[in-house]
Scaffold this motif. Structure first.
Motif, PDB file in Angstrom:
ATOM      1  N   ILE A  35      70.408   6.783   4.675  1.00  0.00           N
ATOM      2  CA  ILE A  35      69.032   6.607   5.204  1.00  0.00           C
ATOM      3  C   ILE A  35      68.312   8.115   5.770  1.00  0.00           C
ATOM      4  O   ILE A  35      67.174   8.244   5.254  1.00  0.00           O
ATOM      5  CB  ILE A  35      68.954   5.654   6.411  1.00  0.00           C
ATOM      6  CG1 ILE A  35      67.538   5.297   6.756  1.00  0.00           C
ATOM      7  CG2 ILE A  35      69.810   6.125   7.633  1.00  0.00           C
ATOM      8  CD1 ILE A  35      67.354   4.013   7.593  1.00  0.00           C
ATOM      9  N   GLY A  69      69.653  -5.052  -4.327  1.00  0.00           N
ATOM     10  CA  GLY A  69      69.823  -4.966  -3.193  1.00  0.00           C
ATOM     11  C   GLY A  69      68.773  -5.618  -2.367  1.00  0.00           C
ATOM     12  O   GLY A  69      68.863  -6.382  -1.448  1.00  0.00           O
ATOM     13  N   PHE A 122      71.094  -0.930  -0.943  1.00  0.00           N
ATOM     14  CA  PHE A 122      69.957  -1.435  -0.488  1.00  0.00           C
ATOM     15  C   PHE A 122      68.955  -0.476   0.216  1.00  0.00           C
ATOM     16  O   PHE A 122      67.835  -0.453  -0.237  1.00  0.00           O
ATOM     17  CB  PHE A 122      70.135  -2.436   0.535  1.00  0.00           C
ATOM     18  CG  PHE A 122      69.144  -2.944   1.699  1.00  0.00           C
ATOM     19  CD1 PHE A 122      68.138  -3.622   1.101  1.00  0.00           C
ATOM     20  CD2 PHE A 122      69.021  -2.262   2.626  1.00  0.00           C
ATOM     21  CE1 PHE A 122      67.164  -4.288   1.914  1.00  0.00           C
ATOM     22  CE2 PHE A 122      67.969  -2.527   3.651  1.00  0.00           C
ATOM     23  CZ  PHE A 122      66.887  -3.659   3.258  1.00  0.00           C
ATOM     24  N   THR A 123      69.595   0.451   1.062  1.00  0.00           N
ATOM     25  CA  THR A 123      68.499   1.400   1.668  1.00  0.00           C
ATOM     26  C   THR A 123      67.854   2.277   1.015  1.00  0.00           C
ATOM     27  O   THR A 123      66.425   2.197   1.139  1.00  0.00           O
ATOM     28  CB  THR A 123      69.485   2.340   2.581  1.00  0.00           C
ATOM     29  OG1 THR A 123      70.628   1.437   3.151  1.00  0.00           O
ATOM     30  CG2 THR A 123      68.673   3.183   3.582  1.00  0.00           C
ATOM     31  N   ALA A 134      65.090   0.135  -1.088  1.00  0.00           N
ATOM     32  CA  ALA A 134      64.068  -0.344  -0.385  1.00  0.00           C
ATOM     33  C   ALA A 134      63.108   0.484   0.162  1.00  0.00           C
ATOM     34  O   ALA A 134      61.777   0.373  -0.001  1.00  0.00           O
ATOM     35  CB  ALA A 134      64.862  -1.204   1.145  1.00  0.00           C
ATOM     36  N   LEU A 135      63.657   1.664   0.678  1.00  0.00           N
ATOM     37  CA  LEU A 135      62.549   2.828   1.185  1.00  0.00           C
ATOM     38  C   LEU A 135      61.947   3.499   0.080  1.00  0.00           C
ATOM     39  O   LEU A 135      60.821   3.986   0.377  1.00  0.00           O
ATOM     40  CB  LEU A 135      63.386   3.657   2.014  1.00  0.00           C
ATOM     41  CG  LEU A 135      63.981   3.045   3.357  1.00  0.00           C
ATOM     42  CD1 LEU A 135      65.102   4.046   4.142  1.00  0.00           C
ATOM     43  CD2 LEU A 135      62.886   2.775   4.068  1.00  0.00           C
TER      44      LEU A 135
END
Lengths: 260, 348, 293
Positions: A103, A214, A202-203, A206-207
């Motif tokens: 992240i 994810g 995912f991270t 998504a960002l």
């Protein structure tokens, strides 16, 4: 430690691992009231968004694997051949992604490569996809590098290279025809781990707002009752397949070598 | 009364009987070697004495006490392993003091004993080093000191010299023997190297397929082997088939030569064992003689090794090198003298 | 370089070529690992106009942010510690416990699978098991009348998250510590027992000190692993649990803190914590490894 205690520890541990998987599978089959069915799977597989995000992630995984190989194999080879004193440094660098949270890295990407920066990667879809792939490559770097480096350890890089050079081979030939086939199992192991990582990631996706598998999973989890568990089961099967394939290629080549 | 007694010892792993009816009595302070090829069960016997394996049957007593079922840490036995097995995380001094420390001895006593042991093995300055900083020979000496520090009743040595260079091996073997004599500690030494066994031991047990073929002094084992295996395994031995012509006088015929051994033999055929160094070139009065043709000649420095064709059999002969005599040549037909008493009769 | 006459030009030329070989890798690492990280570190000490300040760092010291760090650290420490312990016990049972050799390969493969089965799907698996309607929750309630919820257990909590994280922490430990356990020589144990040591003494004085660097390193790795885990936490708890990765995620998405540079500071704090954990590891390892070359 006595054998009975060993069995007890192992069985207790395995119970812990098996229960969540059972729970997950049970839920995924419970969509139809009162009986088990594959309804949730049917619903998921029929969802166009599933197909889109799934194929997006597969594409990204394949691209990441290709890029990772092109980046890691020549580097690991070169370091072994010409810069052995750099090995500890490179090893340290490749382990950094395990220490710096993903992240944080992706946060840095967003700030560093935004539309007003010197390299506005996030300004276009292509650029963002590229950035995401670099991010995935970073995440898989520790596994990829270790796998390849371990593979190179088992062959005598210097002798092979010198032998090839004395026969007039160039660097591309040496890497592609001599080094790569010899570390193919290692590279494949790294590739399968990379595939598993990218499929579940995912991270970063998504960002960076990319339509990957994810984030889709997370979205479904927030909005649907049974489908997420079908998806989780599918994800688990993918992970299992990747690890199984690693075992398979390793075993296959072992037999291959023994037969010679 | 003997100090260490092993009686009717058996060990099976599954259907595989590794040690069969093994018996041994060891006096206090004696140095015994278990000699045999790999897989003969010698290490298994040692591990049962140490307590790492439990016997399938039989008893082991030390100083009159049955230890067969005792855990290794209650047996007070010192052991030295082939691969040194020093604890890598402890210094030399800590390794040597380990046995006393786990018994809860006071620090001063440990330090004194450690210093004593390090002096004994000739490494008094090495106490603060770690094992990786020592050579193989030094590590094995430290391992010996570690085994001896708690004053064990019995010392077990499991091929302690096998991992070392030839030169270190010889010097360390003398050192181990000297220390063992100085402390008077009862010792069992496992080896596959006959030279080690012959040079170090008070008595040797030659093992073969889980059975003790012969127990005896090095002199006995070498000169009066009890079985064909012992005769063949210890030293080099020519085995020749001989036709008995007169059983009463021991008159036999070997490859065209007649020998009179001067002792009674069974009729028919016997196998004769001849050590290569028992034969001399040329005929001598009062000695038996063999004739043959030289087929090979190896000049080994102090020794000249010949191979002879005796007609239907082959024979190896070691001659001492001298500056006076001209060496024989391949193809020469020669006569060899031997004392009939030196010929071993191994049975048919 | 030692003090010598300047090397001949040819050698310099060769040296340069060798360095060129790792240039693509160096460039990649610089652009996509080092610079993004540096951007965060520098940004944590900058005002929006780029001038130097400690205000962002000071901004971290509010009760809600501090408590999020505290919970995150607690979850990471406990899941790493328990993961190390259980993973160690399972690996020891497998390697030293006299279990059939055939168990080993499937268990290692499973560990590979489970250690990679993290993120969103893992959260779903645990929701289906220990969530309000989960398999185990319902089973305990209907068969034994045990109400986990009434006992204070909630999957969306410190313990819930810890138990979930163990699913990838334990197998990671197993994967790393198994080769180390294989490296313990049988003779060490035998030598120790000959010298009168009990099993416990052998473990305390020999085996554990030898394994210590591995265990410590794995602990640091598991700690960082849990501390940076975003997906599992978000999928499991939404935003109901106040831990650092979730807060930072929300901040990056929508600037919930109302100050972009506070986000830098939070991210910097994460690097600091995982970095510190690894510095502690390196220092302890150097102290414990005098006996290694």
């Amino acid at each position: 430690m006595t054998r009975a205690a060993s069995w007890a520890i192992l069985l207790l541990g395995l119970t812990y691992f098996i229960l969540p998987l059972l729970g997950m599978i049970e839920f995924s089959l419970s969509m139809r009231r009162g009986e088990y069915s594959f309804d949730a799977y049917v619903a998921v597989l029929g969802d166009p968004q599933f197909r889109q995000t799934f194929s997006y992630s597969v594409m990204m995984a394949l691209l990441t694997i290709v890029f990772g190989m092109l980046l890691v194999v020549p580097t690991a080879f070169w370091v072994r051949l010409k810069l052995p004193h750099l090995r500890p440094v490179i090893e340290f660098i490749t382990l950094l992604p395990l220490v710096i949270p993903a992240i944080v890295v992706v946060f840095g990407y967003i700030r560093l490569y935004n539309t007003s920066s010197w390299l506005p990667l996030t300004g276009s879809v292509l650029g963002t996809n590229l950035l995401l792939m670099f991010g995935y490559a970073t995440l898989s770097l520790p596994y990829m590098y270790r796998a390849v480096d371990t593979g190179l350890r088992t062959i005598d890089v210097t002798t092979l290279t010198e032998a090839a050079q004395s026969l007039g081979a160039g660097w591309i030939t040496i890497l592609g025809r001599i080094i790569l086939p010899n570390v193919l199992v290692a590279v494949l192991s790294g590739a399968f781990v990379t595939f598993a990582i990218v499929m579940g990631e995912f991270t970063m996706a998504a960002l960076l707002n990319r339509p990957a598998f994810g984030p889709y999973l997370q979205l479904m989890g927030a909005n649907k009752a049974y489908e997420p568990f079908a998806l989780a089961t599918i994800a688990f099967i993918i992970t299992w397949a990747c690890m199984g394939l690693i075992q398979l290629v390793t075993r296959f080549t072992k037999h291959d070598k023994a037969a010679r | 009364m003997t100090f260490l007694t092993i009686s009717r010892l058996e060990k099976s792993f599954g259907a595989n009987r590794v040690v069969k009816d093994f018996n041994l009595e060891v006096e206090k302070g004696e140095f015994i070697s278990l000699l045999g090829p790999s897989g003969c069960g010698k290490t298994t016997v040692l591990r049962m004495v140490a307590g790492f394996e439990l016997p399938s049957a039989g008893r082991i007593t030390i100083a009159g006490k049955d230890v067969s079922r005792l855990r290794p840490n209650h047996r007070n036995i010192g052991m030295v392993f082939q691969a040194y097995a020093l604890f890598p995380n402890l210094t030399v001094a800590q390794n040597v003091g380990f046995g006393l420390k786990v018994k809860g001895a006071p620090a001063r006593e440990i330090a004194a004993r450690v210093a004593e042991m390090l002096a004994l093995i000739g490494l008094p300055e090495m106490g603060e080093r770690y094992p990786y900083q020592l050579s193989g020979g030094q590590q094995q000496r430290v391992a010996l000191a570690r085994a001896l520090a708690p004053k064990p009743q019995v010392l077990l040595l499991d091929e302690p010299l096998s991992a070392l260079d030839a030169k270190v091996r010889v010097s360390l073997r003398n050192e181990i023997r000297a220390i063992q004599r100085e402390l008077g500690i009862t010792t069992i030494f496992v080896t596959h190297d006959q030279e080690e066994a012959l040079s170090m031991s008070d008595r040797i047990v030659v093992m073969h397929q889980g059975v003790a073929d012969q127990v005896g002094t090095p002199f006995d084992i070498y000169n009066r082997p009890a079985t064909r295996f012992v005769a063949g395994f210890v030293g080099t031995l020519n085995t020749l088939t001989a036709q008995v012509i007169d059983p009463a006088s021991g008159h036999v015929r070997v490859g065209g030569s007649d020998l009179v051994l001067g002792r009674a033999l069974p009729g028919g055929e016997v196998v004769l064992g001849l050590r290569p160094e028992m034969l001399r070139l040329g005929a001598e009065p009062g000695m038996a003689s063999l004739t043959g043709t030289i087929t090979e000649l190896d000049f080994l420095g102090s020794v000249i090794r010949l191979r002879l064709d005796l007609g239907d059999q082959r024979l190896a002969v070691d001659l001492f090198n001298t500056t006076r005599a001209t060496p024989p040549r391949v193809g020469d037909s020669v006569t060899l003298a031997l004392d009939p008493a030196d010929a071993l009769v191994i049975g048919a | 370089m030692t003090e010598q006459s300047p090397p001949p030009p040819r050698r310099t030329f060769h040296l340069n070529l060798n360095w060129l070989g790792v240039m693509p890798f160096a460039l990649f690492v610089l652009l996509f690992l080092v610079m993004p990280t540096m951007k965060i570190v520098v940004g944590a000490f900058q005002r929006p106009d780029g001038s130097f300040t400690f205000a962002n760092i000071a901004g971290l010291f509010t009760p809600s942010i501090l408590s999020s760090y505290w919970i995150s650290i607690k979850i990471s420490v406990s899941s790493a510690a328990i993961g190390c312990l259980i993973g160690f016990l399972m690996a020891a049972a497998m390697v030293l416990g006299g279990l059939p050799r055939g168990l080993r390969s499937p268990l290692m493969t499973f560990s590979g699978v489970a250690s990679n089965f993290a993120g969103v799907p893992l959260a779903f698996a645990f929701l289906a098991t220990l969530g309000p309607l989960g398999l185990v929750t319902v089973f305990l309630r209907t068969e034994f009348g045990i109400n986990l919820r009434a006992m204070g257990f909630n999957i969306l909590s410190f313990w819930g998250l810890t138990i979930t994280y163990l699913f990838f922490q334990i197998p990671l430990m197993i994967l790393i510590v198994t080769p180390a356990l294989d490296g313990l020589k049988r003779e060490w144990r035998e030598a120790a027992s000959c010298l009168g040591a009990t099993g416990a003494q052998y473990w305390r004085m020999v085996a554990l000190p030898i394994l210590f660097p591995t265990i410590l390193g794995t602990f640091a790795l598991l700690f960082a692993n849990a501390f940076g885990a975003v997906a599992t936490a978000i999928a499991l708890t939404g935003s109901s649990l106040n831990i650092v990765p979730i807060m930072l995620f929300a901040q990056i998405r929508g600037d919930v803190l109302g100050d972009p540079h506070l986000g830098y500071a939070m991210a910097f704090g994460m690097i600091l914590v995982t970095g510190l954990a690894n510095v502690v590891y390196i220092v302890l390892r150097m102290r414990s490894e005098r006996w290694l070359k």
